[in-house]
Design a protein around this motif. Structure first.
Motif, PDB file in Angstrom:
ATOM      1  N   THR A 124       0.837  -0.914  -0.047  1.00 17.69           N
ATOM      2  CA  THR A 124      -0.061   0.227   0.546  1.00 17.69           C
ATOM      3  C   THR A 124       1.175   0.777   0.315  1.00 17.69           C
ATOM      4  O   THR A 124       1.866   0.904   0.308  1.00 17.69           O
ATOM      5  N   ARG A 125       0.554   2.451  -0.142  1.00 16.00           N
ATOM      6  CA  ARG A 125       1.074   3.664  -0.172  1.00 16.00           C
ATOM      7  C   ARG A 125       1.610   3.730   0.881  1.00 16.00           C
ATOM      8  O   ARG A 125       2.956   4.317   1.125  1.00 16.00           O
ATOM      9  N   ASP A 160      -5.212   0.981  -4.402  1.00 12.80           N
ATOM     10  CA  ASP A 160      -4.050   1.424  -4.129  1.00 12.80           C
ATOM     11  C   ASP A 160      -3.231   0.867  -3.388  1.00 12.80           C
ATOM     12  O   ASP A 160      -2.322   1.099  -2.359  1.00 12.80           O
TER      13      ASP A 160
END
Length: 262
Positions: A124-125, A160
Motif C-alpha cells: 500500500t502507499r 491503492d
C-alpha cells in the motif's frame, strides 16, 4: 504494466555511478535512523557491537553521523537480506579495510546486492513509505514509477497498491536525491544495459571456449566460482573507468570533447 524491473546489479551500478565522496550533512541519531529506515535503538545497538563507527561529537555533546554511517547501515541491511546472521555480518565488516568511504561501501553493497533475487511485493502507499524509510510525495512515486522500480498494482482490490521490487526500493529512494531528471537516469540505465549486455556476451563466449573440453560437472563448478569474481571485476573496472572519465572531463573544464572549436 511492464513485468520486468531493473535487476539489482543494474540499479546498484547506477547508484554507484552517481555516488560521490562529497561531505554528507551531519545527521543526528534520529535523522540517521529515519534516513536509513531503522530505529534509533538499532543504530545504538550496532554501535555497541562495533558495526558502526562512533559519531563525531559536536556542540552540546550531540553526536553527528554522516555518509559512511548511512552506507554501513545500507550494507548491513543488504547482508541481512542475504540471510547472514549478526555474527557473520560482524565477521564480514571486520574483514573490510579500515577507512572505507561511503563510496567504497556502496561498491561492496553493490557486489552483495547482485546476488539478491528479484522479489516483487504488493504494498500500500503507507507501506511503501514505511519501507522506503520516509514518506514519499506524489512526484517521488512518479519518478520511481518512471524508473520501473514501482508500478501500480491493477489487481489490488482497493486500487491503492503498488508492485515493488523490495531489493531495489532503497536504491531507488537514494536515486531520488540525485540532482538528475528521470530522463537522464533512464538514458544512463539504457547505456549501462547496452554495454553491460555486450560485456556479458563477450565474457560468456570466452568462458564457454575455455571449458569446451570439460564435462558438465566441471563447467558448473567453474561457473559458480567465476561468477562472483566476474561481478566484482566488472564493478571495480567500471568504477575506475568512470572515475578516470570524470577526472578528464573536470580537468578539461567540463568541455564536451566532441564540441566544435570556436
Amino acid at each position: 504494466m511492464r513485468k520486468r524491473f531493473h535487476s539489482t546489479g543494474e540499479t546498484a551500478i547506477l547508484l554507484h555511478m552517481t555516488t560521490t565522496d562529497t561531505e554528507e550533512p551531519a545527521l543526528t541519531i534520529d535523522e540517521l535512523a529515519a534516513r536509513a529506515g531503522v530505529t534509533v535503538r538499532t543504530v545504538r545497538f550496532y554501535g555497541t557491537r562495533g558495526l558502526l563507527p562512533p559519531p563525531t561529537i559536536g556542540p552540546r555533546r550531540v553526536g553527528h553521523y554522516g555518509g559512511e554511517h548511512l552506507a554501513r547501515l545500507a550494507l548491513i541491511e543488504e547482508l541481512q537480506h542475504q540471510g547472514m546472521t549478526l555474527a557473520a555480518i560482524e565477521r564480514y565488516l571486520g574483514q573490510l579495510p579500515s577507512g572505507l568511504s561511503a563510496h567504497d561501501l556502496a561498491l561492496h553493497r553493490a557486489v552483495v546486492a547482485s546476488w539478491a533475487p528479484e522479489t516483487v511485493e504488493s504494498l500500500t502507499r503507507e507501506e511503501l513509505g514505511r519501507r522506503a524509510g520516509r514518506p514519499l510525495t506524489d512526484d517521488e512515486v512518479d519518478r520511481l514509477t518512471a524508473m520501473d522500480i514501482v508500478a501500480r498494482d491493477g489487481a489490488a482490490p482497493d486500487g491503492d497498491a503498488y508492485r515493488v521490487d523490495a531489493g531495489l526500493l532503497r536504491l531507488g529512494v537514494e536515486l531520488l536525491d540525485v540532482p538528475f531528471s528521470s530522463q537522464t537516469l533512464l538514458a544512463a540505465r539504457t547505456a549501462l544495459l547496452e554495454h553491460s549486455r555486450a560485456a556479458a556476451r563477450d565474457l560468456s563466449r570466452l568462458l564457454r571456449d575455455a571449458v569446451a573440453d570439460r564435462d558438465a560437472r566441471d563447467v558448473r563448478s567453474l561457473s559458480a566460482h567465476m561468477h562472483p569474481l566476474v561481478v566484482q571485476a566488472l564493478l571495480t573496472t567500471f568504477q575506475r573507468s568512470l572515475r578516470e572519465e570524470l577526472r578528464e572531463w573536470l580537468d578539461g573544464g567540463g568541455e564536451d570533447e566532441h564540441a566544435a572549436p570556436d
